[in-house]
Structure formats: structure tokens, C-alpha cells
Design a protein around this motif. Structure first.
Motif, PDB file in Angstrom:
ATOM      1  N   TYR A 151       0.812  -1.210   0.000  1.00 38.08           N
ATOM      2  CA  TYR A 151       0.000   0.000   0.000  1.00 38.08           C
ATOM      3  C   TYR A 151       0.850   1.265   0.000  1.00 38.08           C
ATOM      4  CZ  TYR A 151      -3.744   3.255   1.247  1.00 38.08           C
ATOM      5  OH  TYR A 151      -4.638   4.287   1.254  1.00 38.08           O
ATOM      6  N   GLY A 152       1.977   1.234   0.670  1.00 34.31           N
ATOM      7  CA  GLY A 152       2.850   2.400   0.702  1.00 34.31           C
ATOM      8  C   GLY A 152       3.299   2.808  -0.695  1.00 34.31           C
ATOM      9  N   MET A 153       3.675   1.838  -1.520  1.00 31.67           N
ATOM     10  CA  MET A 153       4.082   2.129  -2.893  1.00 31.67           C
ATOM     11  C   MET A 153       2.902   2.648  -3.706  1.00 31.67           C
ATOM     12  SD  MET A 153       6.451   2.196  -5.240  1.00 31.67           S
ATOM     13  CE  MET A 153       7.814   1.057  -4.902  1.00 31.67           C
ATOM     14  N   ASN A 154       1.748   2.035  -3.530  1.00 33.31           N
ATOM     15  CA  ASN A 154       0.555   2.448  -4.263  1.00 33.31           C
ATOM     16  C   ASN A 154       0.256   3.923  -4.044  1.00 33.31           C
ATOM     17  OD1 ASN A 154      -2.497   2.903  -4.520  1.00 33.31           O
ATOM     18  ND2 ASN A 154      -2.247   0.891  -5.475  1.00 33.31           N
ATOM     19  N   VAL A 155       0.299   4.347  -2.796  1.00 32.58           N
ATOM     20  CA  VAL A 155      -0.007   5.739  -2.477  1.00 32.58           C
ATOM     21  C   VAL A 155       1.104   6.672  -2.946  1.00 32.58           C
ATOM     22  CG1 VAL A 155      -0.389   7.380  -0.597  1.00 32.58           C
ATOM     23  CG2 VAL A 155      -1.518   5.152  -0.569  1.00 32.58           C
ATOM     24  N   LEU A 156       2.360   6.256  -2.796  1.00 32.92           N
ATOM     25  CA  LEU A 156       3.475   7.088  -3.254  1.00 32.92           C
ATOM     26  C   LEU A 156       3.349   7.389  -4.741  1.00 32.92           C
ATOM     27  CD1 LEU A 156       6.243   8.447  -2.770  1.00 32.92           C
ATOM     28  CD2 LEU A 156       7.294   6.250  -3.350  1.00 32.92           C
ATOM     29  N   LEU A 157       3.016   6.401  -5.537  1.00 31.49           N
ATOM     30  CA  LEU A 157       2.888   6.595  -6.981  1.00 31.49           C
ATOM     31  C   LEU A 157       1.733   7.520  -7.341  1.00 31.49           C
ATOM     32  CD1 LEU A 157       3.518   2.942  -8.226  1.00 31.49           C
ATOM     33  CD2 LEU A 157       5.105   4.876  -8.329  1.00 31.49           C
ATOM     34  N   ARG A 158       0.821   7.758  -6.382  1.00 26.05           N
ATOM     35  CA  ARG A 158      -0.323   8.635  -6.640  1.00 26.05           C
ATOM     36  C   ARG A 158      -0.202  10.012  -5.982  1.00 26.05           C
ATOM     37  NH1 ARG A 158      -5.208   6.621  -4.584  1.00 26.05           N
ATOM     38  NH2 ARG A 158      -4.180   5.084  -3.268  1.00 26.05           N
ATOM     39  N   ARG A 159       0.810  10.200  -5.139  1.00 25.14           N
ATOM     40  CA  ARG A 159       0.986  11.502  -4.504  1.00 25.14           C
ATOM     41  C   ARG A 159       1.317  12.555  -5.575  1.00 25.14           C
ATOM     42  NH1 ARG A 159       2.119  11.803   1.128  1.00 25.14           N
ATOM     43  NH2 ARG A 159       0.542  10.481   2.129  1.00 25.14           N
ATOM     44  N   TYR A 163       6.864  13.475  -7.692  1.00 21.60           N
ATOM     45  CA  TYR A 163       7.905  13.741  -8.683  1.00 21.60           C
ATOM     46  C   TYR A 163       8.921  14.745  -8.158  1.00 21.60           C
ATOM     47  CZ  TYR A 163       5.819  18.279  -9.648  1.00 21.60           C
ATOM     48  OH  TYR A 163       5.362  19.575  -9.516  1.00 21.60           O
ATOM     49  N   ARG A 164       8.442  15.766  -7.462  1.00 26.32           N
ATOM     50  CA  ARG A 164       9.351  16.804  -6.966  1.00 26.32           C
ATOM     51  C   ARG A 164      10.125  16.330  -5.747  1.00 26.32           C
ATOM     52  NH1 ARG A 164      10.445  21.734  -8.170  1.00 26.32           N
ATOM     53  NH2 ARG A 164       8.742  21.889  -9.664  1.00 26.32           N
ATOM     54  N   VAL A 165       9.471  15.618  -4.862  1.00 23.54           N
ATOM     55  CA  VAL A 165      10.159  15.062  -3.695  1.00 23.54           C
ATOM     56  C   VAL A 165      11.246  14.091  -4.149  1.00 23.54           C
ATOM     57  CG1 VAL A 165       9.872  13.587  -1.670  1.00 23.54           C
ATOM     58  CG2 VAL A 165       8.189  15.373  -2.156  1.00 23.54           C
ATOM     59  N   ALA A 166      10.941  13.284  -5.166  1.00 19.89           N
ATOM     60  CA  ALA A 166      11.926  12.340  -5.691  1.00 19.89           C
ATOM     61  C   ALA A 166      13.107  13.063  -6.316  1.00 19.89           C
ATOM     62  CB  ALA A 166      11.270  11.429  -6.722  1.00 19.89           C
ATOM     63  N   ALA A 167      12.841  14.130  -7.069  1.00 23.15           N
ATOM     64  CA  ALA A 167      13.920  14.895  -7.697  1.00 23.15           C
ATOM     65  C   ALA A 167      14.803  15.544  -6.646  1.00 23.15           C
ATOM     66  CB  ALA A 167      13.336  15.955  -8.628  1.00 23.15           C
ATOM     67  N   ASP A 168      14.198  16.093  -5.607  1.00 24.15           N
ATOM     68  CA  ASP A 168      14.978  16.723  -4.538  1.00 24.15           C
ATOM     69  C   ASP A 168      15.889  15.697  -3.866  1.00 24.15           C
ATOM     70  OD1 ASP A 168      13.773  19.141  -5.042  1.00 24.15           O
ATOM     71  OD2 ASP A 168      12.319  18.986  -3.407  1.00 24.15           O
ATOM     72  N   SER A 169      15.346  14.509  -3.617  1.00 28.34           N
ATOM     73  CA  SER A 169      16.143  13.452  -2.992  1.00 28.34           C
ATOM     74  C   SER A 169      17.278  13.023  -3.913  1.00 28.34           C
ATOM     75  CB  SER A 169      15.248  12.250  -2.664  1.00 28.34           C
ATOM     76  OG  SER A 169      15.994  11.196  -2.112  1.00 28.34           O
ATOM     77  N   TYR A 170      16.984  12.869  -5.178  1.00 25.55           N
ATOM     78  CA  TYR A 170      17.956  12.420  -6.172  1.00 25.55           C
ATOM     79  C   TYR A 170      19.103  13.427  -6.300  1.00 25.55           C
ATOM     80  CZ  TYR A 170      19.432  10.213 -10.596  1.00 25.55           C
ATOM     81  OH  TYR A 170      20.130   9.563 -11.591  1.00 25.55           O
ATOM     82  N   LEU A 197       9.850   8.277 -10.789  1.00 26.33           N
ATOM     83  CA  LEU A 197       8.883   9.277 -10.340  1.00 26.33           C
ATOM     84  C   LEU A 197       9.030  10.610 -11.073  1.00 26.33           C
ATOM     85  CD1 LEU A 197       8.908   8.510  -6.518  1.00 26.33           C
ATOM     86  CD2 LEU A 197       7.001   8.153  -8.093  1.00 26.33           C
ATOM     87  N   PHE A 198      10.280  11.006 -11.385  1.00 25.45           N
ATOM     88  CA  PHE A 198      10.402  12.288 -12.097  1.00 25.45           C
ATOM     89  C   PHE A 198      10.566  12.111 -13.610  1.00 25.45           C
ATOM     90  CE2 PHE A 198      14.868  11.809 -10.375  1.00 25.45           C
ATOM     91  CZ  PHE A 198      15.541  11.675 -11.582  1.00 25.45           C
ATOM     92  N   SER A 199      10.442  10.888 -14.107  1.00 28.29           N
ATOM     93  CA  SER A 199      10.539  10.670 -15.547  1.00 28.29           C
ATOM     94  C   SER A 199       9.195  10.839 -16.255  1.00 28.29           C
ATOM     95  CB  SER A 199      11.051   9.248 -15.834  1.00 28.29           C
ATOM     96  OG  SER A 199      10.067   8.278 -15.519  1.00 28.29           O
ATOM     97  N   ARG A 200       8.138  11.057 -15.497  1.00 27.98           N
ATOM     98  CA  ARG A 200       6.807  11.150 -16.101  1.00 27.98           C
ATOM     99  C   ARG A 200       6.655  12.428 -16.912  1.00 27.98           C
ATOM    100  NH1 ARG A 200       4.247   7.138 -13.138  1.00 27.98           N
ATOM    101  NH2 ARG A 200       3.171   6.808 -15.109  1.00 27.98           N
ATOM    102  N   GLU A 201       5.799  12.377 -17.896  1.00 32.82           N
ATOM    103  CA  GLU A 201       5.581  13.537 -18.759  1.00 32.82           C
ATOM    104  C   GLU A 201       5.110  14.750 -17.965  1.00 32.82           C
ATOM    105  OE1 GLU A 201       3.297  13.002 -22.285  1.00 32.82           O
ATOM    106  OE2 GLU A 201       4.029  10.975 -22.613  1.00 32.82           O
ATOM    107  N   TYR A 202       4.159  14.522 -17.047  1.00 33.84           N
ATOM    108  CA  TYR A 202       3.630  15.660 -16.294  1.00 33.84           C
ATOM    109  C   TYR A 202       4.697  16.282 -15.412  1.00 33.84           C
ATOM    110  CZ  TYR A 202       3.184  12.472 -12.270  1.00 33.84           C
ATOM    111  OH  TYR A 202       3.431  11.597 -11.250  1.00 33.84           O
ATOM    112  N   ALA A 203       5.662  15.486 -14.963  1.00 34.32           N
ATOM    113  CA  ALA A 203       6.754  16.027 -14.147  1.00 34.32           C
ATOM    114  C   ALA A 203       7.598  16.974 -14.979  1.00 34.32           C
ATOM    115  CB  ALA A 203       7.601  14.889 -13.589  1.00 34.32           C
ATOM    116  N   TYR A 204       7.893  16.585 -16.205  1.00 37.39           N
ATOM    117  CA  TYR A 204       8.676  17.441 -17.103  1.00 37.39           C
ATOM    118  C   TYR A 204       7.999  18.805 -17.240  1.00 37.39           C
ATOM    119  CZ  TYR A 204      10.952  19.094 -21.388  1.00 37.39           C
ATOM    120  OH  TYR A 204      11.650  19.837 -22.309  1.00 37.39           O
TER     121      TYR A 204
END
Length: 254
Positions: A151-159, A163-170, A197-204
Motif C-alpha cells: 500500500y505504501g508504494m501504491n499511495v506514493l505513486l499517486r501523490r 515527482y518533486r520530492v523524488a527529484a529533490d532526494s535524487y 517518479l520524475f521521468s513522467r511527462e507531467y513532471a517534465y
């Protein structure tokens, strides 16, 4: 030895389970159009992940103090989520399912729904079975499986801000330094998840041009490290994630 056995079991799990993945509609972020060698299972997984991302969620802002009182075993002294049962323990063995899932590492839904996205990303990256998805023939199918069973992964992918939190961490990672060792056995899986997470089109579309450039530079710099962590057997990477359809990240790929 225990980790190698877990990885082997996870690979068998995915190879037997991924063939049953159903094909779903068109993926808003990944499209198999123009791609060669993709299997129906992979196409279906990418469609699933695209549809999942459209169902965005935000934290419900429940009081952390109440959650810590209710689930004290799930929080460390620093407030981060911890897993009270870990691989190798008797409790872990008792909770293992027939397909490698483990009920003892399912973060209570109430916690997952309430914590901020940074805390959730950190918790998912510490998930004891996270390594399994990166060892599947199809990265997308492995990620789909975790989204369906964890469930944790499911929700993370929908937050909506994942994308921005992932980019900041990266971007904050200093691979190969004393601060962050590239010998960490879980580092590859963390990097690949953040790249996804940040490779998605909407993230770009949401990043500025300057932010995109920083991300692409970091991706290029980390590629050799990822190869090293994967012992030269890196099946999937940001470049592959961005290679489907008309993803605008392709403009900056080498």
C-alpha cells in the motif's frame, strides 16, 4: 546469503506472476508506440502505472502525535517510519506469504495516508522487499506488482508531489562520498524509483528549464554508478523510462 535467496525467490515470483498482468488502457506517461521488444505484460504494466498516477492523492494531515501513540512500533525517535519486523527474524518467517509478500511490513494505511510525501518516500525506500522489483525482466511490471501488494508504494505513486520530492532526494545524493556510500545494497533500487517518479511527462511540464537541466546532468553522472551497483547488468534506467511515446524528456537524452 539470506538476501540472495530472497532475490531469487522474488525473481521467480515476478517471472511467474507478470504473465498474468492484464493489459489496460493507454498510459498517460508511457506509451509503447514506436517501441520494439516490449511484451504484452510490460505494455499492460505501463498502462496500469499511467492510470494509477491519474488518481492523485494528498496527505490527510492527521495529527502525527495521535498516530505515534496508536502505532508506536512504526515510528523511530526521529519521527521517521521504521519497520518493526525485519528479514531473518522469526516474526518475518511466520508472516511470509506464498508469493514472497509479507504482512509484517505493510505500513498501516492510516499512517501512509497521513504522512508527508518525503516521509513516505523514505519509508518506501526502506521497504524490506523493495529490491525485488528491480530484478524483474520488466521494471514496469515489477513496479506494478509492488503497487498492487504494498500500500505504501501504491499511495506514493499517486501523490501529486512525488515527482518533486523524488527529484529533490535524487539531486541531494552524493554518491561515492563518505556521506552516502555507493556500496549501499539498496541504493540502486532507490535511484531507479526516484528516476521513475520524475521521468513522467507531467513532471517534465512542472519543472523549470533550469531544474530539468540539473536533473539530466545528475542522471548522466549517476549512470556509471548505477552500472557499478548493478554489476554491469543494468536492465532499466531513466533513459529507458523516458524513451516511450512522445515523452518530452527525450529532447535532453544523449
Amino acid at each position: 546469503m539470506k538476501k540472495e535467496m530472497l532475490i531469487l525467490a522474488a525473481c521467480i515470483m515476478f517471472l511467474t506472476g507478470c504473465s498474468a498482468q492484464a493489459e489496460k488502457g493507454a498510459d498517460s506517461s508511457f506509451s509503447s508506440e514506436g517501441q520494439s521488444g516490449s511484451s504484452p505484460a510490460e505494455d499492460g504494466a505501463m498502462a496500469f502505472l499511467g492510470e494509477l498516477a491519474e488518481d492523485t492523492v494528498t496527505p490527510d494531515e492527521k495529527d502525527y502525535k495521535e498516530l505515534k501513540k496508536k502505532y508506536p512500533e512504526w515510528f523511530g525517535k526521529d519521527g521517521k517510519i521504521v519497520y518493526p519486523v525485519l528479514p531473518g527474524s522469526d516474526e518475518w518467517k511466520e508472516a511470509s506469504g506464498d508469493r514472497g509478500t509479507n504482512t509484517s511490513c505493510q505500513i498501516p494505511e492510516e499512517i501512509v495516508n497521513a504522512v508527508d510525501t518525503k516521509t513516505l518516500l523514505d519509508a518506501v525506500e526502506e521497504y524490506p522487499l523493495l529490491y525485488a522489483y528491480a530484478h524483474n525482466d520488466s521494471y514496469a511490471a515489477g513496479l506494478q506488482y509492488l503497487a498492487e501488494t504494498f500500500y505504501g508504494m501504491n499511495v506514493l505513486l499517486r501523490r501529486e508531489d512525488a515527482y518533486r520530492v523524488a527529484a529533490d532526494s535524487y539531486l541531494s545524493r552524493q554518491l561515492g562520498t563518505s556521506d552516502e556510500s555507493s556500496d549501499d545494497s539498496g541504493m540502486l533500487e532507490r535511484l531507479l524509483l526516484e528516476e521513475f517518479l520524475f521521468s513522467r511527462e507531467y513532471a517534465y511540464q512542472k519543472f523549470s528549464e533550469e531544474e530539468r537541466q540539473k536533473i539530466l546532468e545528475a542522471v548522466e553522472k549517476n549512470h556509471d554508478k548505477e552500472l557499478q551497483l548493478a554489476d554491469g547488468w543494468l536492465r532499466y534506467h531513466f533513459y529507458d523510462m523516458a524513451a516511450y511515446g512522445d515523452n518530452p524528456w527525450q529532447e535532453g537524452l544523449p
